[in-house]
Design an enzyme around this catalytic site. Structure first.
Site, mmCIF file in Angstrom:
data_model
loop_
_atom_site.group_PDB
_atom_site.id
_atom_site.type_symbol
_atom_site.label_atom_id
_atom_site.label_comp_id
_atom_site.label_asym_id
_atom_site.label_seq_id
_atom_site.Cartn_x
_atom_site.Cartn_y
_atom_site.Cartn_z
ATOM 1 N N ARG A 135 12.031 57.731 16.678
ATOM 2 C CA ARG A 135 12.897 58.172 15.561
ATOM 3 C C ARG A 135 13.344 59.491 15.815
ATOM 4 O O ARG A 135 12.660 60.405 16.512
ATOM 5 C CB ARG A 135 12.089 58.311 14.397
ATOM 6 C CG ARG A 135 12.880 58.485 12.920
ATOM 7 C CD ARG A 135 12.170 58.951 11.770
ATOM 8 N NE ARG A 135 11.547 60.373 11.915
ATOM 9 C CZ ARG A 135 10.323 60.547 11.401
ATOM 10 N NH1 ARG A 135 9.451 59.710 11.077
ATOM 11 N NH2 ARG A 135 9.867 61.741 11.730
ATOM 12 N N GLU A 155 14.066 66.875 16.444
ATOM 13 C CA GLU A 155 13.099 66.265 17.584
ATOM 14 C C GLU A 155 13.257 64.947 17.679
ATOM 15 O O GLU A 155 13.873 64.445 16.899
ATOM 16 C CB GLU A 155 11.350 66.795 17.115
ATOM 17 C CG GLU A 155 11.236 66.214 15.703
ATOM 18 C CD GLU A 155 9.720 65.678 15.926
ATOM 19 O OE1 GLU A 155 9.040 65.891 16.766
ATOM 20 O OE2 GLU A 155 9.165 65.169 14.790
ATOM 21 N N ASN A 157 10.821 61.541 18.335
ATOM 22 C CA ASN A 157 9.398 61.289 18.140
ATOM 23 C C ASN A 157 9.225 59.813 18.811
ATOM 24 O O ASN A 157 10.067 59.027 18.789
ATOM 25 C CB ASN A 157 9.264 60.793 16.609
ATOM 26 C CG ASN A 157 8.937 62.254 16.028
ATOM 27 O OD1 ASN A 157 8.285 62.817 16.178
ATOM 28 N ND2 ASN A 157 9.992 62.391 14.951
ATOM 29 N N SER A 162 6.980 57.412 11.706
ATOM 30 C CA SER A 162 6.482 56.872 10.479
ATOM 31 C C SER A 162 7.611 56.881 9.422
ATOM 32 O O SER A 162 8.830 57.168 9.529
ATOM 33 C CB SER A 162 5.483 57.535 9.757
ATOM 34 O OG SER A 162 5.613 58.888 9.897
ATOM 35 N N LYS A 338 7.618 68.117 23.213
ATOM 36 C CA LYS A 338 8.579 69.147 22.949
ATOM 37 C C LYS A 338 9.115 69.738 24.140
ATOM 38 O O LYS A 338 10.352 69.996 24.120
ATOM 39 C CB LYS A 338 8.151 70.077 21.706
ATOM 40 C CG LYS A 338 7.650 69.232 20.511
ATOM 41 C CD LYS A 338 8.170 69.881 19.163
ATOM 42 C CE LYS A 338 7.949 68.761 18.167
ATOM 43 N NZ LYS A 338 6.967 67.953 17.973
ATOM 44 N N LYS A 405 7.324 76.104 18.559
ATOM 45 C CA LYS A 405 6.660 74.955 18.710
ATOM 46 C C LYS A 405 5.622 74.772 19.708
ATOM 47 O O LYS A 405 6.016 74.965 20.683
ATOM 48 C CB LYS A 405 7.575 73.972 18.522
ATOM 49 C CG LYS A 405 8.692 73.928 17.447
ATOM 50 C CD LYS A 405 9.582 72.759 17.493
ATOM 51 C CE LYS A 405 10.579 72.501 16.305
ATOM 52 N NZ LYS A 405 11.477 71.300 16.286
ATOM 53 N N GLU A 409 2.387 66.817 17.356
ATOM 54 C CA GLU A 409 3.100 66.044 16.481
ATOM 55 C C GLU A 409 2.334 66.087 15.032
ATOM 56 O O GLU A 409 1.276 66.240 14.950
ATOM 57 C CB GLU A 409 2.927 64.405 17.027
ATOM 58 C CG GLU A 409 3.854 64.425 18.451
ATOM 59 C CD GLU A 409 5.145 64.576 18.185
ATOM 60 O OE1 GLU A 409 5.765 64.682 17.121
ATOM 61 O OE2 GLU A 409 5.896 65.387 19.338
ATOM 62 N N GLY A 410 3.076 65.435 14.158
ATOM 63 C CA GLY A 410 2.632 65.223 12.882
ATOM 64 C C GLY A 410 2.764 66.279 11.840
ATOM 65 O O GLY A 410 2.256 66.144 10.685
ATOM 66 N N ARG A 491 14.627 62.737 4.592
ATOM 67 C CA ARG A 491 13.475 63.373 4.338
ATOM 68 C C ARG A 491 13.756 64.795 3.542
ATOM 69 O O ARG A 491 14.900 65.441 4.206
ATOM 70 C CB ARG A 491 12.407 63.754 5.224
ATOM 71 C CG ARG A 491 11.424 62.741 5.222
ATOM 72 C CD ARG A 491 10.300 62.945 6.480
ATOM 73 N NE ARG A 491 11.015 63.366 7.600
ATOM 74 C CZ ARG A 491 10.554 63.854 8.656
ATOM 75 N NH1 ARG A 491 8.959 64.155 8.663
ATOM 76 N NH2 ARG A 491 11.038 64.283 9.507
HETATM 77 P P1 ADP Z 1 6.354 67.434 14.174
HETATM 78 O O1 ADP Z 1 6.500 66.740 15.376
HETATM 79 O O2 ADP Z 1 5.327 68.135 13.849
HETATM 80 O O3 ADP Z 1 7.082 66.902 12.877
HETATM 81 P P2 ADP Z 1 8.984 69.218 14.018
HETATM 82 O O4 ADP Z 1 9.655 69.639 15.290
HETATM 83 O O5 ADP Z 1 9.685 67.876 13.535
HETATM 84 O O6 ADP Z 1 7.423 68.787 14.472
HETATM 85 O O7 ADP Z 1 8.935 70.186 13.009
HETATM 86 C C1 ADP Z 1 8.409 70.158 11.869
HETATM 87 C C2 ADP Z 1 9.443 70.450 10.722
HETATM 88 O O8 ADP Z 1 9.628 71.871 10.850
HETATM 89 C C3 ADP Z 1 10.578 69.453 10.696
HETATM 90 O O9 ADP Z 1 10.606 68.336 10.001
HETATM 91 C C4 ADP Z 1 11.465 70.617 10.174
HETATM 92 O O10 ADP Z 1 11.538 70.558 8.550
HETATM 93 C C5 ADP Z 1 11.054 72.092 10.635
HETATM 94 N N1 ADP Z 1 11.888 72.366 11.588
HETATM 95 C C6 ADP Z 1 11.789 71.822 12.886
HETATM 96 N N2 ADP Z 1 12.475 72.608 14.021
HETATM 97 C C7 ADP Z 1 13.523 73.228 13.255
HETATM 98 C C8 ADP Z 1 14.556 73.736 13.288
HETATM 99 N N3 ADP Z 1 15.162 73.843 14.730
HETATM 100 N N4 ADP Z 1 15.340 74.189 12.391
HETATM 101 C C9 ADP Z 1 15.048 73.948 11.033
HETATM 102 N N5 ADP Z 1 13.737 73.518 10.671
HETATM 103 C C10 ADP Z 1 13.201 72.946 11.711
HETATM 104 MG MG MG Z 2 7.230 64.731 15.844
HETATM 105 MG MG MG Z 3 9.092 66.203 12.795
#
Ligand code: ADP
Ligand code: MG
Ligand code: MG
Length: 515
Positions: A135, A155, A157, A162, A338, A405, A409-410, A491
């Site tokens: 995803r 990101e 995945n 999910s 990441k 970051k 994950e998660g 989402r």
């Molecule tokens: P995970 O793998 O834990 O889901 P993410 O990189 O998706 O990690 O980060 C979790 C959440 O943080 C994302 O769903 C988003 O809401 C927010 N986020 C992450 N990176 C960004 C970004 N560059 N700009 C804005 N929001 C972000």
């Molecule tokens: Mg993720």
């Molecule tokens: Mg995410």
């Protein structure tokens, strides 16, 4: 439409009575169609047995959020190229080794994942096929009011991607409301007036698993094969997984599927002591009549809390070294780190060809399409670009535009804006290189209402679009046997919340109203 409202007000204003009506419709529809999660323990009265309260409406928006059609199309059209890209990365052991070596001394979890690969490699891998249920997540970005909106990737995945099961149901819920309830509001939205794209995420993800199952069974003599979903013990998001399971079990080509808690992998599966190393699943009610496991689909194993002791790592090795097709394999999981995303996105100032061209051989155009979805991401190591990123991260003003970051994950793992400098200072500098620094994407403002645990939250929201992809490849022959775009997830979270994970309790399910 009330005269005080602008013509295009969306979502429409609704009266208290209309609210009540909408809520009761949504609650019943969700339970009837499995747009549900296990309730949080705080919602269950103390005199009730928690096992009797099995489901509640998943957090969901009352209306589908407006989403630019051009961005939706862009994200969908690029998914197959992304699938191919990550399949290629997962096959490039040298590239992954370089990345892992940079961080393994300070990131024990990544180091352990790499150890699993090395141990299995020592014995020899016996399965050349790998399955990815991916995803790719995006937010809308707009440079100025006059420029067209584009998508920027949050990101990618590669494990336990999910909500594909719930997402298809959310699209159906909003379509249902658009036919039955929205037209009856005082600020009526006429039936058929919203552009709601179809979303077959459940079917498409299941068809990815099915393609791996068929590839396995064609090559084996056994006629009693199954798919295993490796899950967490106390999974609240179980119905999302169930939709996928039921889809696989449907029709004349029904596939046997079993849910297996990660903690029971070693007690319920065995490996046949032959060079083929078939994985056998022994159902608890009939352990002497095992099934041969064709596909292991991981909905657990993506974070350190799934590995409380050595036996959990032994379980992961046990699966990895078997001949079952893994979704994902260890190397595919590592490809989703990441740090990989950062290495792809960080501009390369040396004379070497960009990292993307190492993996994307088809066309320059495709490299351009992929890289246009990147936003600025920097390492925090001691390379020139890492050193200048450290200055950004520690600057009390500049840090406001960034998210930090770790390789996790998660949801719930990131550090935002002004929290970055004190967080970094609390760590030894030698640990900084295990993080990436990413520019915060700020999508144009959208309004909506979110129903969560019976309570409505109303106001500005931020939407994150995920596009699913399924890919099956052979890492010996480099052949790609299946590569499909597989539906979408929207989402939505309140614009004051940094994190957006539905399971983590911050976000909600949504669907796109294309504008
Ligand atoms: P995970 O793998 O834990 O889901 P993410 O990189 O998706 O990690 O980060 C979790 C959440 O943080 C994302 O769903 C988003 O809401 C927010 N986020 C992450 N990176 C960004 C970004 N560059 N700009 C804005 N929001 C972000
Ligand atoms: Mg993720
Ligand atoms: Mg995410």
């Amino acid at each position: 439409m009330s005269p005080s409202k602008p013509q295009e007000a969306y979502p429409p204003g609704i009266t208290a009575e209309e609210f009540k009506q909408l809520l009761s419709t949504i609650k019943d529809w969700s339970v009837a169609h499995g747009l549900t999660v296990r309730p949080p323990s705080t919602l269950i009265a103390s005199d009730v047995d928690p096992h009797d309260v099995l489901a509640t409406t998943a957090p969901v928006t009352i209306f589908p959020s407006p989403f630019p059609r051009i961005c939706f199309e862009q994200a969908k059209s690029i998914q197959r190229a992304y699938n191919q890209l990550y399949a290629s990365i997962a096959q490039d052991e040298d590239f992954l080794r370089e990345i892992v070596q940079e961080i393994l001394e300070v990131d024990e979890f990544i180091a352990e994942l790499w150890q699993v690969h090395l141990k299995v490699k020592e014995e020899g891998y016996v399965q050349n096929l790998s399955l990815g249920l991916f995803r790719s997540d995006y937010m809308v970005h707009r440079d100025t009011q006059d420029t067209a909106p584009v998508i920027k990737q949050v990101e990618f995945n590669t494990i336990a991607s999910s909500f594909g099961g719930l997402s298809a149901q959310t699209s159906k819920l909003h379509r249902y409301l658009s036919l039955t309830n929205y037209p009856l509001l005082q600020d009526s939205i006429p039936a058929q007036s919203l552009d709601l794209p179809a979303n077959e995420s459940t079917k498409s993800l299941a068809s990815g698993i099915r393609s791996a199952f068929e590839a396995y069974t064609q090559a084996q003599s056994s006629d009693k094969c199954c798919v295993i979903f490796v899950v967490q013990d106390q999974e609240r998001n179980i119905f999302d997984q169930r939709h996928l399971e039921y889809e696989l079990q449907q029709g004349s080509t029904s596939i046997p599927v079993f849910r297996l808690p990660f903690s029971l992998v070693l007690s319920r599966t065995t490996i046949v002591a032959t060079p083929k190393r078939q994985l056998l699943y022994h159902p608890p009610h009939n352990p002497s009549l095992p099934f041969e496991v064709a596909v292991v689909y991981f909905r657990a194993g993506y974070g350190p809390s799934d590995y409380p002791d050595r036996s959990a790592w032994d379980a992961r090795i046990h699966i990895e070294k078997s001949s079952a097709i893994k979704c994902p394999s260890i190397l595919t999981q590592l490809a989703g780190a990441k740090k990989v995303q950062q290495v792809l996105a960080t501009p390369d100032h040396s004379s070497r060809p960009s990292m993307l061209s190492r993996f994307v051989k088809s066309s320059q155009e495709e490299i351009g399409d992929l890289s246009r979805t990147f936003t600025n991401i920097y390492p925090l190591d001691d390379t020139p670009s890492g050193l200048s990123a450290r200055k950004l991260a520690l600057d009390p003003t500049k840090c406001q535009s960034y998210v930090l970051k770790p390789q996790r994950e998660g949801g719930g793992n990131n550090i935002y804006r002004s929290a970055i400098p004190p967080f970094l200072k609390s760590l030894p500098e030698s640990h900084w290189k295990s993080f990436i620094l990413m520019e915060i994407i700020t999508p144009p403002p959208v309004h909506n209402m979110i129903l969560r645990n019976g309570i409505i939250e109303q106001g500005g929201v931020i939407c994150e679009l995920g596009i699913y992809g399924t890919c099956l490849w052979n890492h010996k022959t480099k052949e790609v046997l299946h590569n499909e775009e597989a539906g979408y997830l929207l989402r939505t979270k309140g614009d004051k919340s940094e994190e957006g994970g539905v399971a983590a309790g911050f976000g909600s399910m949504d669907s796109c109203r294309l504008v």
